[in-house]
Design a protein around this motif. Structure first.
Motif, PDB file in Angstrom:
ATOM      1  N   ALA A 182       1.231  -1.263  -0.452  1.00 31.54           N
ATOM      2  CA  ALA A 182       0.091  -0.281   0.266  1.00 31.54           C
ATOM      3  C   ALA A 182       0.853   1.112  -0.430  1.00 31.54           C
ATOM      4  N   LEU A 183       2.066   0.898   0.976  1.00 28.37           N
ATOM      5  CA  LEU A 183       2.676   2.437   0.542  1.00 28.37           C
ATOM      6  C   LEU A 183       3.731   2.807  -0.404  1.00 28.37           C
ATOM      7  N   ARG A 184       3.325   1.629  -1.274  1.00 28.96           N
ATOM      8  CA  ARG A 184       4.157   1.604  -3.022  1.00 28.96           C
ATOM      9  C   ARG A 184       3.954   3.266  -3.944  1.00 28.96           C
ATOM     10  N   LEU A 185       2.425   2.932  -3.819  1.00 27.61           N
ATOM     11  CA  LEU A 185       1.438   4.591  -4.357  1.00 27.61           C
ATOM     12  C   LEU A 185       2.021   5.928  -3.630  1.00 27.61           C
ATOM     13  N   PRO A 186       2.057   6.158  -2.224  1.00 24.96           N
ATOM     14  CA  PRO A 186       2.583   7.264  -2.012  1.00 24.96           C
ATOM     15  C   PRO A 186       3.715   7.145  -2.190  1.00 24.96           C
ATOM     16  N   VAL A 234       4.131   8.874  -5.258  1.00 24.73           N
ATOM     17  CA  VAL A 234       3.917   9.998  -5.416  1.00 24.73           C
ATOM     18  C   VAL A 234       4.797  10.922  -5.413  1.00 24.73           C
ATOM     19  N   ARG A 235       5.323  10.491  -3.662  1.00 23.19           N
ATOM     20  CA  ARG A 235       6.398  11.032  -3.234  1.00 23.19           C
ATOM     21  C   ARG A 235       7.680  12.041  -3.474  1.00 23.19           C
ATOM     22  N   ARG A 236       8.072  10.665  -4.760  1.00 24.37           N
ATOM     23  CA  ARG A 236       9.495  10.335  -4.952  1.00 24.37           C
ATOM     24  C   ARG A 236       9.594  10.711  -6.477  1.00 24.37           C
ATOM     25  N   VAL A 237       8.451  10.646  -7.135  1.00 19.77           N
ATOM     26  CA  VAL A 237       7.749  11.338  -8.965  1.00 19.77           C
ATOM     27  C   VAL A 237       7.762  13.466  -8.144  1.00 19.77           C
ATOM     28  N   LEU A 238       7.194  13.216  -7.587  1.00 22.59           N
ATOM     29  CA  LEU A 238       6.399  14.615  -7.446  1.00 22.59           C
ATOM     30  C   LEU A 238       7.416  15.862  -6.757  1.00 22.59           C
ATOM     31  N   GLY A 245      10.322  16.152  -9.186  1.00 25.63           N
ATOM     32  CA  GLY A 245       9.541  15.939 -10.848  1.00 25.63           C
ATOM     33  C   GLY A 245       8.965  17.047 -11.531  1.00 25.63           C
ATOM     34  N   LEU A 246       8.461  17.762  -9.965  1.00 27.85           N
ATOM     35  CA  LEU A 246       7.286  18.532 -10.587  1.00 27.85           C
ATOM     36  C   LEU A 246       8.326  19.598 -10.921  1.00 27.85           C
ATOM     37  N   ASN A 247       9.284  19.794 -10.651  1.00 33.16           N
ATOM     38  CA  ASN A 247      10.614  20.699 -11.535  1.00 33.16           C
ATOM     39  C   ASN A 247      10.435  20.749 -12.530  1.00 33.16           C
ATOM     40  N   ALA A 248      10.667  19.618 -12.976  1.00 33.01           N
ATOM     41  CA  ALA A 248      10.997  19.637 -14.544  1.00 33.01           C
ATOM     42  C   ALA A 248      10.083  19.872 -15.836  1.00 33.01           C
ATOM     43  N   PRO A 249       8.565  19.843 -15.813  1.00 30.06           N
ATOM     44  CA  PRO A 249       7.636  20.423 -16.685  1.00 30.06           C
ATOM     45  C   PRO A 249       7.383  22.001 -16.237  1.00 30.06           C
ATOM     46  N   PHE A 250       7.432  22.950 -14.751  1.00 29.38           N
ATOM     47  CA  PHE A 250       7.358  23.853 -13.920  1.00 29.38           C
ATOM     48  C   PHE A 250       8.621  24.211 -14.206  1.00 29.38           C
ATOM     49  N   THR A 309       0.975  15.856  -2.624  1.00 33.81           N
ATOM     50  CA  THR A 309       1.421  16.200  -4.177  1.00 33.81           C
ATOM     51  C   THR A 309       1.183  18.067  -4.491  1.00 33.81           C
ATOM     52  N   LEU A 310       0.433  18.280  -3.572  1.00 34.31           N
ATOM     53  CA  LEU A 310      -0.005  20.537  -3.701  1.00 34.31           C
ATOM     54  C   LEU A 310       1.489  21.120  -2.931  1.00 34.31           C
ATOM     55  N   ALA A 311       2.164  20.587  -1.809  1.00 35.86           N
ATOM     56  CA  ALA A 311       3.367  21.069  -1.145  1.00 35.86           C
ATOM     57  C   ALA A 311       4.311  21.231  -2.425  1.00 35.86           C
ATOM     58  N   ALA A 312       4.574  19.667  -3.768  1.00 36.27           N
ATOM     59  CA  ALA A 312       5.889  19.633  -4.044  1.00 36.27           C
ATOM     60  C   ALA A 312       4.880  20.546  -5.265  1.00 36.27           C
ATOM     61  N   LEU A 313       4.245  20.911  -6.074  1.00 37.96           N
ATOM     62  CA  LEU A 313       4.231  22.344  -6.802  1.00 37.96           C
ATOM     63  C   LEU A 313       4.402  23.501  -6.173  1.00 37.96           C
ATOM     64  N   LEU A 314       4.571  23.616  -4.943  1.00 38.33           N
ATOM     65  CA  LEU A 314       4.747  24.837  -4.144  1.00 38.33           C
ATOM     66  C   LEU A 314       6.343  25.081  -4.322  1.00 38.33           C
ATOM     67  N   ALA A 315       6.353  23.636  -3.853  1.00 41.03           N
ATOM     68  CA  ALA A 315       8.023  23.627  -3.496  1.00 41.03           C
ATOM     69  C   ALA A 315       8.603  23.438  -4.697  1.00 41.03           C
ATOM     70  N   ALA A 316       8.561  23.943  -5.843  1.00 41.08           N
ATOM     71  CA  ALA A 316       9.182  23.615  -7.546  1.00 41.08           C
ATOM     72  C   ALA A 316       9.350  24.633  -7.606  1.00 41.08           C
ATOM     73  N   LEU A 317       8.117  26.317  -6.694  1.00 40.59           N
ATOM     74  CA  LEU A 317       8.125  27.302  -7.237  1.00 40.59           C
ATOM     75  C   LEU A 317       8.865  28.185  -6.123  1.00 40.59           C
ATOM     76  N   LEU A 318       9.333  28.072  -4.750  1.00 42.13           N
ATOM     77  CA  LEU A 318      10.692  27.847  -4.146  1.00 42.13           C
ATOM     78  C   LEU A 318      11.399  27.938  -5.022  1.00 42.13           C
ATOM     79  N   ASN A 319      11.923  26.022  -5.310  1.00 39.83           N
ATOM     80  CA  ASN A 319      13.198  26.308  -6.352  1.00 39.83           C
ATOM     81  C   ASN A 319      13.580  27.595  -7.865  1.00 39.83           C
ATOM     82  N   ALA A 320      13.108  28.083  -8.818  1.00 39.31           N
ATOM     83  CA  ALA A 320      12.291  28.554  -9.417  1.00 39.31           C
ATOM     84  C   ALA A 320      12.817  30.287  -8.572  1.00 39.31           C
ATOM     85  N   GLU A 321      12.804  30.283  -7.827  1.00 38.75           N
ATOM     86  CA  GLU A 321      13.612  31.038  -6.968  1.00 38.75           C
ATOM     87  C   GLU A 321      14.558  31.041  -6.285  1.00 38.75           C
TER      88      GLU A 321
END
Length: 534
Positions: free
Chosen positions: A55-59, A62-66, A70-75, A153-165
C-alpha cells in the motif's frame, strides 16, 4: 571558469547548491532509514508487512516522482520563461492557477482511489489476488494513506515555485520533517508493544498527517516571496504546462514505474515484497543524495544557460559529480550487502531468511545504481528544452525490459532478487537510450576532462573494493547477528570508514574530484604528486 565581476562561478554554485540539497535529502533518508529499521522490527516480512509496504508503494511513487524534483521539470522552465517575458506577478498568477487546478484534479483522483482501493492494490501487487486476507489489509491501509497523495502533491508544486526562485533548502528539508513524524509514531508503537496490525494502522494514518505537515511547511516558507493566489481560470500558460507536463512527468516517473514492476514480480512470493522494499530503501540512500539535486539545482542551472558550451560543461560536471558518489556506493553495497542488511534490519520479526533474501535484492539493485543516477542527469537536458519525447520512450522501454526480465528470470532465484535485478537491467537500457541519443543529436559533446575523471573514479572504486575484501575477513566475527548491536554497528562503521578513506585518498591522488576541488587543494596535490597521468 572565472567570474571577473566577483560573482560565484557556476561550477562552484552547482557544487554548493547540489551539496545543500543532497545534505538535506540525506538527512531525510537517514531519518527514513531509522523509520524502516523500526518497521522491519515491528512488522518483519509477514502478511501485515507485505500489505502495508505494498500500500505504501503509491504514496512513495507520488513522493519520489513529485516531491523529489519531478514537478520541477515541467514547472520551473515555464515559470522562469513567463517571469522573464511578462514579469514576476504574471508568473505568480500562473503558479496560483496551476496549484488550484491541480488540487481540484487530485480531489477527484483520491475520491475514486478510496472507492476502488482493492483494485489499486492489485495494480501494485497483482500476486495478492491469491491472498485475499493480505489484499484486504492492503486496501484498508491504502485508504488511510490516500490523503497524503493530495497534500504532498500540492506541496511539491509549491516547492517547485521555491526552487524556481533559487530557494532549495527548505523544500529539500520538508521530507525530513515527514520522516520525523513517522519515526515518532514508530517509537511510540515500539514502547507500547502493540500487535503488528495496530502498528501498521497507526503508521498509515500518520502518513497522511505528514502530508499535511509538508504542505503547511511549504506555505509558511512561501510567505517570503508571496503566496500565489488561487485561481480556476484557464490560460494559454496552463495549456503549455499540460502539453509538456504530462509527458515530462511520465518520463520523470519511469524509475518509479520500474520499481512498481519489481513489486509486481516480488508479490508472487510471500515475504518478498517486504524484502524488496527494505533493499530499495538502502539503494535509494546514495541515489537520493545526488539524484534529487539533478531534479532541482541542475535543472534550474541549465534553464539559465544559453550556449552549447555551457550546457556541455554543466552536463559533464553533473554526470561526473554523480558518478563520483554512485560508483563507489554501488561497489560497496555489492561487497557489504549482507553485513549492511544484518546490522540494519536483523532483529525482532526480521530473521536469517529475511536477511539473505533482502541482501540478494540489495546487491542486485546496486548493479544499476550508477545507471539510475546517469538517467536522472541525462533527463535534465531534455526537460530543460521541454522535449520529453525521448525520455518517455526510454522510460517506457525500461518498464518493458523490467517486465520481460521478471517474466524470464522468475523462478531462478528468490522473487525479491529477481525484481531488483529486473530494475537494474531496466536502468541500464534507459540510460543507454538517452545517452546515445544525446551524442547522436549533438545535444551533448563530452569533454576529455570529464571522461578522465570518470576513469579515475573507476580505478579508485576498484582499489576500494580490494581494501573492503581484505578488511571484511577479520571483522566477520564481530558482525555475527548474535553479537551486541553496538559491536556489530561499530564493525560495519569501521568497514565503511576504511572504504571511504581509501576512496577519498586514492580519488584525490588520481584526480577523481578535480572539477570540485578548490584550486588550493589542486596545487597541493600537484606539489606532492609529480607522476604524469594519461
Amino acid at each position: 571558469m572565472s567570474d571577473p565581476g566577483g560573482a560565484e562561478a557556476p561550477s562552484s554554485r552547482l557544487a554548493r547548491d547540489s551539496l545543500i540539497v543532497g545534505a538535506a535529502t540525506i538527512l531525510s533518508r537517514l531519518l527514513g532509514f531509522a523509520r524502516d529499521v523500526l518497521i522491519a522490527r515491528l512488522l518483519g516480512t509477514g502478511p501485515v508487512a507485505d500489505a502495508f509496504l505494498a500500500a505504501l508503494r503509491l504514496p512513495n511513487l507520488v513522493r519520489r516522482v513529485l516531491g523529489e524534483g519531478g514537478l520541477n521539470a515541467p514547472f520551473v522552465p515555464l515559470y522562469l520563461a513567463i517571469k522573464a517575458e511578462r514579469g514576476g506577478e504574471t508568473a505568480k498568477r500562473f503558479a496560483g492557477a496551476a496549484a488550484s487546478q491541480l488540487g481540484l484534479l487530485l480531489i477527484g483522483f483520491v475520491a475514486l482511489a478510496e472507492m476502488f482501493a482493492p483494485w489499486v492494490v492489485l495494480g501494485l501487487a497483482g500476486g495478492f489476488a491469491d491472498e485475499p486476507q493480505t489484499l484486504a489489509l492492503a486496501a484498508f491501509y491504502m485508504r488511510l494513506m490516500l490523503p497524503f497523495v493530495l497534500l504532498t502533491t500540492l506541496a511539491a508544486l509549491l516547492a517547485a515555485l521555491l526552487n524556481a526562485e533559487g530557494r532549495f533548502t527548505v523544500a529539500a528539508l520538508a521530507p525530513a520533517l515527514m520522516n520525523a513524524i513517522l519515526l515518532a509514531a514508530l517509537l511510540f508503537e515500539t514502547f507500547r508493544g502493540s500487535d503488528s496490525h495496530a502498528s501498521a494502522t497507526l503508521l498509515a494514518a500518520c502518513l497522511s498527517l505528514t502530508g499535511l505537515a509538508h504542505l503547511v511547511m511549504i506555505l509558511w516558507c512561501l510567505r517570503g516571496i508571496g503566496l500565489p493566489r488561487p485561481s480556476l481560470r484557464w490560460s494559454p500558460d496552463m495549456t503549455r504546462l499540460i502539453r509538456t507536463g504530462g509527458a515530462t512527468l511520465l518520463a520523470a516517473s519511469a524509475a518509479q514505474l520500474v520499481l512498481l514492476v519489481s513489486t509486481q514480480i516480488a508479490s508472487t512470493e510471500p515475504g518478498s515484497v517486504s524484502a524488496l522494499y527494505y533493499a530499495d530503501r538502502v539503494f535509494q540512500l546514495p541515489l537520493s543524495f545526488f539524484g534529487v539535486a539533478m531534479g532541482t539545482v541542475v535543472l534550474s542551472a541549465m534553464a539559465g544557460e544559453v550556449s552549447q558550451a555551457d550546457h556541455d560543461a554543466l552536463l559533464g560536471r553533473a554526470l561526473a559529480l554523480g558518478l563520483a558518489l554512485a560508483i563507489p556506493a554501488a561497489a560497496a553495497l555489492i561487497v557489504l550487502a549482507e553485513p549492511i542488511v544484518s546490522v540494519l534490519f536483523e532483529n525482532g520479526q526480521f530473521g536469517v531468511a529475511d536477511r539473505e533474501r533482502t541482501a540478494a535484492a540489495l546487491a542486485a539493485f546496486a548493479c544499476g545504481l550508477p545507471f539510475a543516477l546517469a538517467a536522472k542527469v541525462f533527463g535534465q537536458v531534455y526537460f530543460v528544452r521541454q522535449q520529453p519525447r525521448l525520455p518517455v520512450i526510454a522510460g517506457l522501454t525500461a518498464v518493458l525490459v523490467a517486465a520481460l526480465a521478471g517474466f524470464f528470470l522468475l523462478g531462478w532465484r528468490n522473487a525479491a532478487m529477481i525484481g531488483a535485478l529486473a530494475a537494474s537491467l531496466a536502468f541500464i537500457v534507459q540510460t543507454g537510450l538517452m545517452g546515445v541519443n544525446l551524442l547522436r543529436t549533438g545535444l551533448w559533446r563530452p569533454r576529455w576532462t570529464d571522461a578522465r575523471m570518470v576513469l579515475a573514479i573507476l580505478l579508485t572504486a576498484a582499489l576500494m573494493v580490494l581494501v573492503l575484501n581484505v578488511a571484511i575477513g577479520p571483522l566477520l566475527p564481530a558482525l555475527n547477528p548474535g553479537e551486541p548491536a553496538l559491536q556489530r554497528a561499530g564493525a560495519l562503521a569501521l568497514l565503511c570508514c576504511a572504504g571511504a578513506a581509501t576512496y577519498a585518498v586514492a580519488g584525490f591522488l588520481l584526480g577523481a574530484f578535480d572539477p570540485v576541488l578548490p584550486p588550493r587543494l589542486l596545487r597541493l596535490r600537484g606539489a606532492s604528486v609529480r607522476t604524469p597521468r594519461s
